[in-house]
Scaffold this motif. Sequence first.
Motif, PDB file in Angstrom:
ATOM      1  N   UNK A   1      59.687  51.406  83.672  1.00  0.00           N
ATOM      2  CA  UNK A   1      58.321  51.516  83.438  1.00  0.00           C
ATOM      3  C   UNK A   1      57.866  49.830  83.550  1.00  0.00           C
ATOM      4  N   UNK A   2      59.057  49.031  82.373  1.00  0.00           N
ATOM      5  CA  UNK A   2      58.707  47.052  82.493  1.00  0.00           C
ATOM      6  C   UNK A   2      58.418  47.005  83.980  1.00  0.00           C
ATOM      7  N   UNK A   3      59.415  47.226  85.042  1.00  0.00           N
ATOM      8  CA  UNK A   3      60.020  46.660  86.222  1.00  0.00           C
ATOM      9  C   UNK A   3      58.547  46.220  87.467  1.00  0.00           C
ATOM     10  N   UNK A   4      57.796  47.332  87.207  1.00  0.00           N
ATOM     11  CA  UNK A   4      56.543  47.285  87.984  1.00  0.00           C
ATOM     12  C   UNK A   4      55.315  45.763  87.082  1.00  0.00           C
ATOM     13  N   UNK A   5      55.828  45.810  86.167  1.00  0.00           N
ATOM     14  CA  UNK A   5      54.542  44.706  85.323  1.00  0.00           C
ATOM     15  C   UNK A   5      54.845  43.281  86.203  1.00  0.00           C
ATOM     16  N   UNK A   6      56.008  43.145  86.711  1.00  0.00           N
ATOM     17  CA  UNK A   6      56.515  41.263  87.613  1.00  0.00           C
ATOM     18  C   UNK A   6      57.253  41.818  88.352  1.00  0.00           C
ATOM     19  N   UNK A   7      57.508  40.515  89.114  1.00  0.00           N
ATOM     20  CA  UNK A   7      58.302  40.219  89.778  1.00  0.00           C
ATOM     21  C   UNK A   7      59.368  39.694  89.778  1.00  0.00           C
ATOM     22  N   UNK A   8      59.173  38.738  88.349  1.00  0.00           N
ATOM     23  CA  UNK A   8      59.957  37.604  88.123  1.00  0.00           C
ATOM     24  C   UNK A   8      61.496  38.377  87.762  1.00  0.00           C
ATOM     25  N   UNK A   9      62.137  37.634  87.997  1.00  0.00           N
ATOM     26  CA  UNK A   9      63.724  37.894  87.547  1.00  0.00           C
ATOM     27  C   UNK A   9      64.851  36.957  86.752  1.00  0.00           C
ATOM     28  N   UNK A  10      65.993  36.758  85.708  1.00  0.00           N
ATOM     29  CA  UNK A  10      65.942  35.484  84.654  1.00  0.00           C
ATOM     30  C   UNK A  10      67.729  36.198  85.254  1.00  0.00           C
ATOM     31  N   UNK A  11      68.352  35.173  86.426  1.00  0.00           N
ATOM     32  CA  UNK A  11      69.603  34.605  86.358  1.00  0.00           C
ATOM     33  C   UNK A  11      70.094  33.509  86.221  1.00  0.00           C
ATOM     34  N   UNK A  12      70.762  33.501  85.356  1.00  0.00           N
ATOM     35  CA  UNK A  12      71.862  32.278  85.288  1.00  0.00           C
ATOM     36  C   UNK A  12      71.292  31.532  84.283  1.00  0.00           C
ATOM     37  N   UNK A  13      70.277  32.046  83.859  1.00  0.00           N
ATOM     38  CA  UNK A  13      69.615  31.082  82.880  1.00  0.00           C
ATOM     39  C   UNK A  13      68.189  29.830  84.059  1.00  0.00           C
ATOM     40  N   UNK A  14      68.524  30.677  85.666  1.00  0.00           N
ATOM     41  CA  UNK A  14      67.075  30.726  85.545  1.00  0.00           C
ATOM     42  C   UNK A  14      65.625  31.624  86.213  1.00  0.00           C
ATOM     43  N   UNK A  15      64.751  31.632  86.296  1.00  0.00           N
ATOM     44  CA  UNK A  15      63.618  32.261  86.286  1.00  0.00           C
ATOM     45  C   UNK A  15      62.920  31.846  87.627  1.00  0.00           C
ATOM     46  N   UNK A  16      63.325  33.226  89.188  1.00  0.00           N
ATOM     47  CA  UNK A  16      63.156  33.544  90.158  1.00  0.00           C
ATOM     48  C   UNK A  16      61.898  34.424  90.413  1.00  0.00           C
ATOM     49  N   UNK A  17      61.005  33.761  91.453  1.00  0.00           N
ATOM     50  CA  UNK A  17      59.757  35.260  91.592  1.00  0.00           C
ATOM     51  C   UNK A  17      60.431  35.741  93.011  1.00  0.00           C
ATOM     52  N   UNK A  18      60.553  36.832  93.513  1.00  0.00           N
ATOM     53  CA  UNK A  18      60.990  37.539  94.323  1.00  0.00           C
ATOM     54  C   UNK A  18      59.375  38.128  94.766  1.00  0.00           C
ATOM     55  N   UNK A  19      59.745  37.876  96.233  1.00  0.00           N
ATOM     56  CA  UNK A  19      58.464  38.757  97.071  1.00  0.00           C
ATOM     57  C   UNK A  19      58.830  39.808  97.249  1.00  0.00           C
ATOM     58  N   UNK A  20      57.433  41.247  97.850  1.00  0.00           N
ATOM     59  CA  UNK A  20      58.004  42.038  98.787  1.00  0.00           C
ATOM     60  C   UNK A  20      58.652  42.117  99.917  1.00  0.00           C
ATOM     61  N   UNK A  21      59.288  41.531  99.898  1.00  0.00           N
ATOM     62  CA  UNK A  21      60.626  41.094 101.128  1.00  0.00           C
ATOM     63  C   UNK A  21      61.855  40.669 100.339  1.00  0.00           C
ATOM     64  N   UNK A  22      61.913  41.096  99.601  1.00  0.00           N
ATOM     65  CA  UNK A  22      62.991  40.710  98.651  1.00  0.00           C
ATOM     66  C   UNK A  22      63.989  38.757  98.497  1.00  0.00           C
ATOM     67  N   UNK A  23      62.793  37.648  98.742  1.00  0.00           N
ATOM     68  CA  UNK A  23      62.921  36.722  99.220  1.00  0.00           C
ATOM     69  C   UNK A  23      62.845  35.810  97.295  1.00  0.00           C
ATOM     70  N   UNK A  24      63.484  35.249  96.992  1.00  0.00           N
ATOM     71  CA  UNK A  24      64.020  34.857  96.024  1.00  0.00           C
ATOM     72  C   UNK A  24      63.188  33.153  95.809  1.00  0.00           C
ATOM     73  N   UNK A  25      62.253  32.993  94.698  1.00  0.00           N
ATOM     74  CA  UNK A  25      61.903  31.264  95.288  1.00  0.00           C
ATOM     75  C   UNK A  25      61.706  31.490  93.631  1.00  0.00           C
ATOM     76  N   UNK A  26      62.872  29.883  93.576  1.00  0.00           N
ATOM     77  CA  UNK A  26      62.734  29.789  91.980  1.00  0.00           C
ATOM     78  C   UNK A  26      61.092  28.968  91.028  1.00  0.00           C
ATOM     79  N   UNK A  27      61.630  29.560  90.375  1.00  0.00           N
ATOM     80  CA  UNK A  27      60.260  28.917  89.562  1.00  0.00           C
ATOM     81  C   UNK A  27      60.200  27.808  88.022  1.00  0.00           C
ATOM     82  N   UNK A  28      61.670  27.792  87.584  1.00  0.00           N
ATOM     83  CA  UNK A  28      62.127  27.358  86.496  1.00  0.00           C
ATOM     84  C   UNK A  28      63.426  27.241  86.238  1.00  0.00           C
TER      85      UNK A  28
END
Length: 375
Positions: free
Chosen positions: A346-373
């Motif tokens: 259920x929570x997975x639908x509320x954001x497209x952000x993921x945390x990985x190896x100490x960084x936060x990424x925004x993931x678009x609908x095509x699955x492309x990652x962009x670094x947020x910080x």
Amino acid sequence: MIFLSFYLCAAGSYVLLAVWCLLALRERPIDPKAFCPAITLLKPIHGLEPGLRENLQSFCRQDYPVYQVVFGLTDGDDPALAVVRAVIADMPEVDIALTINPRAIGSNRKISNVANCELLAKHALLVVADSDMRVPPSYLRRVASVFSDPQVGAGTCLYRGTSSGGLASALGAAFINEWFLPSVLVALKFQKLHFCFGATMAVTRDALHAIGGFQRLANELADDYLLGDLVTKLGKRVALIPCLVENVVNETSLGSLLRHELRWARTVRTVQPLGYSLSFITYVMPAALVFAADEANSALAAAAVCGAIGLRTLMHVVARRVVGDSGRAHYGLVVWRDLLCFGVWALSFFSRNVEWQGYVFRVDKQGQMALKGKT
């Protein structure tokens, strides 16, 4: 009420089907004289994990004629470096290389590390495996066996979870063994394998270069899934390697577990949006509780809840047997683990952000990652 009854029956039927698929899982014997092409293992490493030395050693102790291991780090100050050097020193007879290279080819830091490892690769069959995996000595023979078919361009392994200790790790291992592994086996009853798992991504260099190399995966969240999918679009097959490898689960807290599973959930949601949206049907405890809350007949409501607990307990018993878990059983966690799975879904639908190896990424609908910080 009709919908809730259908939901409960469907969820219960799914668990029974998953148990049956799990019981049917077998590792076939491998002919020691089978196809054995030279292999390069690419091992991206980030951070010091419990059991890291044993994990890495398992890849270097292979009953295989010709293979190379390339360990990759992106930072010379990474505490894992001392462990890697100790493994290399302990095994001078094994062809092992080490690269420390900060080069980034995209936002996916793991794939950048893998691409840097490939620069040192000697052989035409490449195997990428995460650093928290542990494998048997027959691993490379099992990997190679599927490539005797020239139509196979890539291969992957299923995996089981082993807790490194603590509640969060036990919950993480239970998810792998009792939810993830059975769900994949059920899916493979209805569709051909066209994706890989990070536990093992084996690919021929010809197929890799034909899809654009690791550069093609450099900004993808679901790099393992996409590798297999792109290989199938070349007209090649992705083979299921007959080896159940071990994932050593080390979750330092429930928060760490939640972040990890949310990343995994959002990865699946990105690549299979419809199937993921409908996967709520696989969680029998929430179905039973909703049914019970709406059911006027208390005996029927109690039967639904007890039945759901029984099904999940059956899965726990079967999964422990199939994956060879000789540790302590966690019967008290089966209900909470199913509810947690539903909560993550259920929570997975509320954001497209993921945390990985100490960084936060925004993931678009095509699955492309962009670094947020940084986190």
